[in-house]
Design an enzyme around this catalytic site. Structure first.
Site, PDB file in Angstrom:
ATOM      1  N   THR A  50       0.826  -1.197   0.000  1.00 47.48           N
ATOM      2  CA  THR A  50       0.000   0.000   0.000  1.00 47.48           C
ATOM      3  C   THR A  50       0.866   1.254   0.000  1.00 47.48           C
ATOM      4  OG1 THR A  50      -1.883   1.083   1.081  1.00 47.48           O
ATOM      5  CG2 THR A  50      -0.213   0.134   2.526  1.00 47.48           C
ATOM      6  N   CYS A  51       0.277   2.331  -0.479  1.00 45.41           N
ATOM      7  CA  CYS A  51       0.897   3.651  -0.444  1.00 45.41           C
ATOM      8  C   CYS A  51      -0.241   4.655  -0.279  1.00 45.41           C
ATOM      9  CB  CYS A  51       1.728   3.906  -1.703  1.00 45.41           C
ATOM     10  SG  CYS A  51       0.767   3.979  -3.218  1.00 45.41           S
ATOM     11  N   ARG A  52      -0.081   5.847  -0.758  1.00 40.55           N
ATOM     12  CA  ARG A  52      -1.143   6.846  -0.620  1.00 40.55           C
ATOM     13  C   ARG A  52      -2.315   6.550  -1.556  1.00 40.55           C
ATOM     14  NH1 ARG A  52      -2.549  11.536  -3.175  1.00 40.55           N
ATOM     15  NH2 ARG A  52      -3.744  12.978  -1.916  1.00 40.55           N
TER      16      ARG A  52
END
Length: 137
Positions: A96-98
């Protein structure tokens, strides 16, 4: 179709072709690379099934809020820290990231390094928060 129009407006035709190809690639590119996208429902299942949650955002972003139990390795450091993830090679990994862009790059890196089951979280932490799922700080 008017051939003369196409000849006179070849730049417009080229732009339309390239943008169409980019649109098609956005739908099939991930599937061809072997990386599956996980929407919030699939991400929740992976979280509940004790998959490794790997957050590749920068330190400040991670500190502002992250998925509980997530392991934090910024994308820029990931290739140099793959040995920390060796014990998870056969385990599902949700990256995951932004918003899902950096995590897609991280997924490609993990796949090339031999990690078997890698999922890119569609929409990233923004989608997770919109679904009112838990966030740790």
């Amino acid at each position: 179709m008017d051939v003369q129009f196409l000849q006179q407006n070849w730049m417009l035709v080229a732009v339309a072709g390239v943008s169409g190809a980019m649109l098609v690639w956005s739908f099939i590119g991930g599937k061809l690379s072997g990386i599956e996208e996980a929407d919030t429902l699939k991400a929740t299942r992976l979280f509940n099934d004790d998959a490794l949650i790997l957050d590749v955002r920068e330190d400040k972003e991670f500190a502002a809020g992250h998925i509980p139990k997530a392991k934090h390795i910024p994308l820029g450091q990931l290739s140099g820290r793959l040995q920390e993830l060796e014990k998870f090679k056969a385990k599902p990994i949700l990256v995951t990231c932004r918003s899902g862009q950096r995590s897609a790059r991280a997924c490609n890196l993990l796949k090339k390094a031999g990690f078997e089951t890698v999922y890119n979280q569609a929409g990233g932490i923004l989608a997770w928060e919109r679904a009112n799922l838990p966030v740790a700080k």
